[in-house]
Design a protein around this motif. Structure first.
Motif, PDB file in Angstrom:
ATOM      1  N   CYS A  95       0.840  -1.189   0.000  1.00 57.63           N
ATOM      2  CA  CYS A  95       0.000   0.000   0.000  1.00 57.63           C
ATOM      3  C   CYS A  95       0.881   1.247   0.000  1.00 57.63           C
ATOM      4  N   THR A  96       0.327   2.336  -0.463  1.00 58.59           N
ATOM      5  CA  THR A  96       0.973   3.646  -0.354  1.00 58.59           C
ATOM      6  C   THR A  96       0.057   4.539   0.468  1.00 58.59           C
ATOM      7  N   LEU A 150       5.171  16.435   2.679  1.00 58.09           N
ATOM      8  CA  LEU A 150       4.530  15.182   2.285  1.00 58.09           C
ATOM      9  C   LEU A 150       5.419  13.992   2.611  1.00 58.09           C
ATOM     10  N   ARG A 151       4.761  12.892   2.923  1.00 61.15           N
ATOM     11  CA  ARG A 151       5.487  11.665   3.252  1.00 61.15           C
ATOM     12  C   ARG A 151       4.611  10.477   2.864  1.00 61.15           C
ATOM     13  N   ALA A 152       5.176   9.540   2.122  1.00 61.67           N
ATOM     14  CA  ALA A 152       4.464   8.315   1.757  1.00 61.67           C
ATOM     15  C   ALA A 152       5.154   7.125   2.395  1.00 61.67           C
ATOM     16  N   GLU A 153       4.369   6.254   2.976  1.00 61.34           N
ATOM     17  CA  GLU A 153       4.878   5.030   3.600  1.00 61.34           C
ATOM     18  C   GLU A 153       4.131   3.830   3.047  1.00 61.34           C
ATOM     19  N   ASN A 154       4.770   2.660   3.132  1.00 61.89           N
ATOM     20  CA  ASN A 154       4.054   1.427   2.824  1.00 61.89           C
ATOM     21  C   ASN A 154       3.455   0.852   4.105  1.00 61.89           C
ATOM     22  N   GLN A 155       2.824  -0.297   4.007  1.00 62.44           N
ATOM     23  CA  GLN A 155       2.137  -0.897   5.148  1.00 62.44           C
ATOM     24  C   GLN A 155       3.112  -1.350   6.238  1.00 62.44           C
ATOM     25  N   LEU A 156       4.406  -1.405   5.915  1.00 58.12           N
ATOM     26  CA  LEU A 156       5.430  -1.787   6.888  1.00 58.12           C
ATOM     27  C   LEU A 156       5.996  -0.584   7.623  1.00 58.12           C
ATOM     28  N   GLY A 157       5.522   0.601   7.275  1.00 55.55           N
ATOM     29  CA  GLY A 157       6.030   1.817   7.892  1.00 55.55           C
ATOM     30  C   GLY A 157       7.297   2.335   7.253  1.00 55.55           C
ATOM     31  N   GLU A 158       7.702   1.752   6.121  1.00 58.52           N
ATOM     32  CA  GLU A 158       8.897   2.209   5.422  1.00 58.52           C
ATOM     33  C   GLU A 158       8.551   3.430   4.567  1.00 58.52           C
ATOM     34  N   VAL A 159       9.411   4.442   4.613  1.00 55.64           N
ATOM     35  CA  VAL A 159       9.186   5.639   3.814  1.00 55.64           C
ATOM     36  C   VAL A 159       9.554   5.341   2.366  1.00 55.64           C
ATOM     37  N   THR A 160       8.593   5.474   1.473  1.00 61.12           N
ATOM     38  CA  THR A 160       8.823   5.188   0.054  1.00 61.12           C
ATOM     39  C   THR A 160       9.016   6.452  -0.768  1.00 61.12           C
ATOM     40  N   ALA A 161       8.562   7.597  -0.244  1.00 60.11           N
ATOM     41  CA  ALA A 161       8.728   8.870  -0.951  1.00 60.11           C
ATOM     42  C   ALA A 161       8.504  10.006   0.026  1.00 60.11           C
TER      43      ALA A 161
END
Length: 380
Positions: free
Chosen positions: A331-332, A354-365
């Motif tokens: 997910c994003t 702005l901050r985007a994370e995946n479902q693992l809490g990792e920052v993707t952008a």
């Protein structure tokens, strides 16, 4: 050797890339015009059903008087990828610095100009050596007015089996419980969209949190829907058109797009099939699995801002860097925070982190946006 060439970065590659600075890039448009359908297909491709983009009756009552496109619709006009030279060295989208001057309106036609403006050596967590190429792309409407410009960044990275190549550890698609999937579904079904309820500059405070947006879990159908709206350029062709494109390239091999390789059934395909094919993604490109399209993620992230600002807002600046891939099953989740506000030449400008994370809490952008909001005093 792999079916996709595994080419190392040599000491001469940076010099070769820098020799291309200043060169104009051949443009192949996907959307020549902003029509009701091209706008809607792009918006739906990033999961955005904002009525300002999709409902003519709603849009007619807005300040624009007609349907407009999401700000990142310009990716559907031309994908802003400027990565010339270095054949067989893979490119990955790294992010962009957008400046928007006016939205694309229904009926607009486009002229696009692009050039390579920079190339430099960089390093990352997964790759010790890569080249970052930057292009400037400008989008003009049918009157010659500049609608948007972007500094668009691409990493050039050796593939997985090359010396110093990209080698993410393979990662299985994330397994969600039924309760988690139900939560993800409801967060998207009930997504906040301000619409015609005007947000005034005076009503925004520093520290304000934007309602989040959730996209995913990413699956192959999501990629197909995005491609339908956005990326018919860059060599994506079907059946007869694909073979005509091959024939054209064979009659003038120097025109063959970078990274256009022999992979499936002896037929040439782009290694970007790794966006949908696990074997190519992992074994050839060094990604953890089939992965999203960089501009696609940037479009999804921008929705967090456009949902919040409403029909009367205008996204002016949008700067994002992509940090890690989003693979199938991810997910994003995009969140924003107001970090500043000011008035300039009678416009109320709000800055957002702005901050985007995946479902693992990792920052993707991560990145920033600047939005122009109406002033209450001017509206009175």
């Amino acid at each position: 050797m792999s079916v996709l060439e595994q080419v190392d970065l040599s000491d001469d590659d940076l010099e070769a890339a820098r020799r291309l600075i200043g060169s104009d890039i051949r443009i192949e448009l996907w959307c020549h015009e902003a029509t009701r359908d091209t706008i809607r297909r792009y918006a739906w491709g990033i999961g955005d059903d904002n009525p300002l983009y999709c409902d003519p009756d709603h849009a007619a009552r807005s300040r624009w008087g007609t349907i407009i496109a999401p700000p990142t619709f310009y990716y559907a006009v031309f994908d802003a990828v400027v990565a010339p030279g270095l054949p067989d060295v893979q490119w990955f989208y790294a992010g962009a610095n957008w400046r928007f001057f006016k939205p694309a309106r229904r009926g607009d036609a486009f002229d696009v100009r692009a050039s390579c403006v920079d190339a430099r050596s960089v390093a990352g967590e997964q790759v010790r050596r890569m080249i970052l190429q930057t292009g400037r792309v400008e989008y003009f409407d049918q009157t010659g007015d500049l609608q948007a410009s972007v500094l668009s960044h691409c990493f050039r990275v050796p593939r997985s089996n090359a010396r110093g190549g990209l080698r993410y550890a393979p990662r299985a698609e994330h397994a969600y419980s039924p309760a988690e999937l139900d939560d993800i579904r409801m967060r998207q079904v009930n997504e906040f969209v301000r619409g015609a309820d005007t947000l005034f500059f005076e009503d925004v405070e520093r520290g304000t949190e934007l309602p989040e947006t959730v996209r995913g879990p990413l699956v192959q159908m999501d990629m197909t829907a995005y491609y339908a709206g956005a990326v018919g350029t860059s060599g994506y062709k079907s059946t007869k058109l694909k073979w005509k494109y091959h024939h054209w390239a064979h009659t003038a091999p120097e025109r063959l797009p970078n990274n256009y390789d022999r992979s499936y059934f002896g037929a040439r395909v782009l290694p970007s099939i790794g966006h949908q094919d696990k074997q190519v993604a992992v074994s050839e490109l060094g990604m953890p699995g089939p992965y999203d399209n960089g501009p696609q993620r940037m479009g999804m992230m921008a929705t967090c801002v456009t949902n919040w600002m409403g029909d009367d807002g205008l996204l002016c600046e949008y700067d994002v860097r992509l940090h890690r891939p989003v693979i199938f099953g991810d997910c994003t989740i995009t969140r924003g925070t107001v970090i500043g506000k000011r008035t300039v030449d009678g416009r109320g400008l709000v800055e957002i982190r702005l901050r985007a994370e995946n479902q693992l809490g990792e920052v993707t952008a991560s990145g920033r946006a600047e939005v122009a909001l109406p002033l209450r005093a001017r509206a009175a």
